[in-house]
Design a protein around this motif. Structure first.
Motif, short mmCIF file in Angstrom:
data_model
loop_
_atom_site.label_atom_id
_atom_site.label_comp_id
_atom_site.label_asym_id
_atom_site.label_seq_id
_atom_site.Cartn_x
_atom_site.Cartn_y
_atom_site.Cartn_z
N GLU A 188 0.74 -1.30 -0.02
CA GLU A 188 -0.10 -0.03 -0.01
C GLU A 188 0.95 1.20 0.00
OE1 GLU A 188 -2.60 0.00 3.20
OE2 GLU A 188 -3.43 -1.97 2.99
N ILE A 189 0.62 2.28 -0.58
CA ILE A 189 1.36 3.66 -0.89
C ILE A 189 0.23 4.80 -0.35
CG2 ILE A 189 2.27 5.32 -2.41
CD1 ILE A 189 3.86 2.72 -2.03
N GLU A 190 0.99 5.47 0.67
CA GLU A 190 0.59 6.40 1.39
C GLU A 190 1.36 7.82 0.66
OE1 GLU A 190 0.32 7.97 5.90
OE2 GLU A 190 -0.13 6.24 5.36
N VAL A 191 0.59 9.18 0.55
CA VAL A 191 1.37 10.19 0.01
C VAL A 191 0.60 11.24 1.04
CG1 VAL A 191 1.52 9.30 -2.16
CG2 VAL A 191 -0.42 10.71 -1.78
N PHE A 192 1.53 12.27 0.82
CA PHE A 192 1.19 13.64 1.54
C PHE A 192 0.17 14.31 0.81
CE2 PHE A 192 4.76 12.61 4.24
CZ PHE A 192 4.51 13.08 5.48
N GLY A 193 -0.72 14.77 1.43
CA GLY A 193 -1.83 15.48 0.35
C GLY A 193 -1.69 17.07 0.94
N PHE A 194 -1.41 17.43 2.26
CA PHE A 194 -1.39 18.86 2.79
C PHE A 194 -0.50 18.93 3.82
CE2 PHE A 194 -3.11 22.63 4.90
CZ PHE A 194 -3.30 23.36 4.20
N GLY A 195 0.02 20.14 3.70
CA GLY A 195 1.05 20.55 5.02
C GLY A 195 2.38 21.08 4.36
N SER A 196 3.05 21.10 5.44
CA SER A 196 4.72 21.70 5.21
C SER A 196 5.31 20.77 4.28
CB SER A 196 5.24 21.75 6.78
OG SER A 196 6.78 22.15 6.37
N LEU A 197 6.18 21.48 3.79
CA LEU A 197 7.27 20.90 2.61
C LEU A 197 8.80 20.93 3.28
CD1 LEU A 197 5.93 22.28 -0.88
CD2 LEU A 197 5.99 19.93 -0.08
N CYS A 198 9.46 20.12 2.78
CA CYS A 198 10.97 20.28 3.21
C CYS A 198 11.89 20.12 2.04
CB CYS A 198 11.02 19.15 4.19
SG CYS A 198 13.07 19.02 4.64
N VAL A 199 12.77 20.78 1.91
CA VAL A 199 13.96 20.78 0.76
C VAL A 199 14.87 19.65 1.16
CG1 VAL A 199 13.64 22.88 0.06
CG2 VAL A 199 15.57 22.51 1.85
N MET A 200 15.05 19.09 2.26
CA MET A 200 15.85 18.25 2.48
C MET A 200 15.33 16.68 2.49
SD MET A 200 18.70 19.42 3.84
CE MET A 200 19.45 20.84 3.69
N VAL A 201 16.03 15.61 2.79
CA VAL A 201 15.56 14.45 2.45
C VAL A 201 14.72 14.14 3.84
CG1 VAL A 201 15.85 12.09 2.30
CG2 VAL A 201 17.62 13.57 1.19
N GLU A 202 13.22 14.68 3.91
CA GLU A 202 12.48 14.38 5.02
C GLU A 202 13.07 14.43 6.49
OE1 GLU A 202 9.31 14.29 4.15
OE2 GLU A 202 9.53 13.94 2.31
N GLY A 203 13.32 15.43 6.80
CA GLY A 203 13.68 15.77 8.14
C GLY A 203 15.23 15.53 8.53
N ARG A 204 15.95 14.97 7.67
CA ARG A 204 17.37 14.85 7.97
C ARG A 204 18.25 16.26 7.37
NH1 ARG A 204 18.20 9.11 5.53
NH2 ARG A 204 16.08 8.03 5.98
N CYS A 205 17.88 17.18 8.10
CA CYS A 205 18.22 18.65 7.92
C CYS A 205 19.62 19.10 8.19
CB CYS A 205 17.26 19.70 8.43
SG CYS A 205 17.53 21.28 7.68
N ALA A 206 20.67 19.24 7.25
CA ALA A 206 21.89 19.47 7.76
C ALA A 206 22.00 20.99 8.13
CB ALA A 206 22.90 19.07 6.40
N LEU A 207 20.77 21.63 7.36
CA LEU A 207 21.00 23.16 7.97
C LEU A 207 20.63 23.57 9.17
CD1 LEU A 207 19.05 24.58 4.69
CD2 LEU A 207 21.61 24.88 5.23
N SER A 208 19.58 23.06 9.77
CA SER A 208 19.18 23.14 10.88
C SER A 208 20.16 22.62 11.95
CB SER A 208 17.81 22.72 11.42
OG SER A 208 16.83 23.16 10.66
N SER A 209 20.69 21.46 11.63
CA SER A 209 21.80 20.72 12.43
C SER A 209 23.11 21.60 12.66
CB SER A 209 22.25 19.35 12.09
OG SER A 209 20.91 18.62 12.07
#
Length: 342
Positions: free
Chosen positions: A170-191
Motif C-alpha cells: 500500500e502507498i501513502e502520500v502527503f496531501g497537505f502541509g509543510s514541505l521540506c527541501v531536505m530528505v524528509e527531516g534529515r536537515c543539515a541546515l538546522s543541525s
C-alpha cells in the motif's frame, strides 16, 4: 478499512495528525479514517514540549478512535540511539499493549524487533526511511513484512504512478502541509545552525534557539544567532526556519532555498485516487487542534467527492478559502508532484 489491491480507484484513507488527545478527538470526529501520533520521548520525530501522548492519553485516544471506526497509527519514526535501543523496543511493546493498529517505522532494528516479538503487528514504512523506488519498498516488504509505505515529498506524480504500478505494498502520500527541501527531516541546515537534529529536537527550529529582535531596519529573526530573515513592521511573520529565510544572493534579497508554502494536492486528488494511492496524509502534529479539525473537514469532503464522481470533481472555493488561511505563508503548491519544467 484497507482497499482491495485490485480496486485501484477505491477511496483512500484520510490519515490525520494528532499531536494531542484533543487533536485526535477532533480529527476523528471530523472524519479522519486514521490518526497518527507519538509518545512523549525521542522515539518520534515530533518530540516537542507540550505535544504527544502518555500511556493514559493514548489508551483514551485509541478507545475514542476505535469506537468511531477509526485507526490509530503510532509513529516510531526516529532511529534508535546506539546506547539506548531499549527505549525504542519498549515503545514498540507499548504500542501493542495500548492498542495501536500499526507502527510507522524507519529504523530496521525497530522493525526487526516488532517482527520478532509481535509478528501480527502491522508495520508502515515511515517517510523517514526515504524509500523512493519500488525496489526499496520491496526490500522492506521482504525483510520486515511492511504493508504500507509513505512516500517522501520529492517524487513527481509520474514517479508516484511508477511506484504504484510495480508494488503490492500500500502507498501513502502527503496531501497537505509543510514541505521540506531536505530528505524528509534529515536537515543539515538546522543541525549546522543549532547543533540539534530536527528529528531529535522535535522541530526544525528549537524554541530555545529562536530570537526576535526589533531593529531600525525591521524585525530580525535569528536562529542561534544566525540572521535568517528580516520583516517590515506590518509584514506577517512565519515560523522561522533556515531553509525558508530570505537572503541576499547576487544583490537580490529573496527566498534563496524555498518559499514558505504549503503542499496542497486537492487539484490532483482524482489522479491520485485513480493511480491507486491507499492513503492521503495530512502533515502537522505540531499544529493546533483547531487547525487539524478544519483541515480534516475539508479533506473528508474532498476525498468523498472525488471518489464518488471523479469526472465531476472540482475544488470548491470554500475548501480553498479555508486551507488558504491555514497554509504556510498563505500560499499553496503542488510541490514536487507538479514540475512543469521537466
Amino acid at each position: 478499512m484497507h482497499n482491495d489491491k485490485h480496486n485501484p480507484a477505491g477511496k483512500p484513507e484520510l490519515v490525520c495528525p494528532a499531536g494531542s488527545l484533543r487533536a485526535l478527538q477532533l480529527a476523528v470526529d471530523a472524519g479522519a479514517d486514521a490518526v497518527y501520533l507519538g509518545l512523549r520521548n525521542a522515539t518520534n520525530a515530533r518530540n516537542f514540549a507540550g505535544l504527544n501522548f502518555d500511556d493514559g492519553q493514548l489508551r483514551e485516544g485509541v478507545a475514542h478512535a476505535h469506537a468511531r471506526g477509526a485507526q490509530v497509527l503510532m509513529a516510531l519514526n526516529t532511529y534508535a540511539r546506539a546506547d539506548d535501543e531499549a527505549t525504542w523496543y519498549a515503545a514498540v511493546d507499548a504500542a501493542v499493549d495500548l492498542g495501536a493498529d500499526a507502527l510507522i517505522c524507519a529504523d530496521t532494528a525497530v522493525m526487526a524487533h516488532a517482527r520478532r516479538q509481535h509478528p501480527g503487528l502491522r508495520l508502515h514504512l515511515s517517510v523517514q526511511a526515504s524509500a523512493t523506488s519500488h525496489e526499496a519498498i520491496a526490500f522492506y516488504r521482504r525483510r520486515y513484512g511492511v504493508e504500507r509505505a509513505v512516500l517522501p515529498r520529492v517524487l513527481t506524480l509520474s514517479q508516484v504512478g511508477h511506484v504504484l504500478r510495480n508494488t503490492d505494498v500500500e502507498i501513502e502520500v502527503f496531501g497537505f502541509g509543510s514541505l521540506c527541501v531536505m530528505v524528509e527531516g534529515r536537515c543539515a541546515l538546522s543541525s549546522y545552525a543549532t547543533g540539534q537534529s530536527p528529528n531529535n529536537a522535535g522541530v526544525c527550529s528549537p524554541p530555545s534557539a529562536v530570537r526576535w529582535h526589533d531593529t531600525q531596519e525591521g524585525v530580525e529573526a535569528r536562529l542561534n544567532g544566525l540572521l535568517i530573515d528580516r520583516y517590515a513592521a506590518s509584514e506577517p511573520r512565519g515560523y522561522p526556519t533556515l531553509c525558508k529565510g530570505r537572503f541576499n544572493v547576487n544583490g537580490r534579497r529573496d527566498y534563496a532555498l524555498e518559499e514558505p508554502t504549503s503542499l496542497n494536492t486537492l487539484a490532483i486528488l482524482p489522479e491520485l485516487i485513480g493511480m491507486g494511492v491507499r492513503a492521503i496524509k495530512i502533515e502537522g502534529r505540531q499544529r493546533s487542534p483547531a487547525y487539524v479539525q478544519q483541515v480534516t473537514r475539508v479533506w473528508r469532503a474532498a476525498i468523498d467527492a472525488a471518489a464518488a464522481a471523479p469526472d465531476r470533481y472540482r475544488v470548491l472555493p470554500e475548501w480553498t478559502a479555508t486551507l488558504g488561511h491555514l497554509a504556510e505563508g498563505q500560499q499553496h503548491t503542488l510541490g514536487a508532484l507538479d514540475r512543469p519544467w521537466r
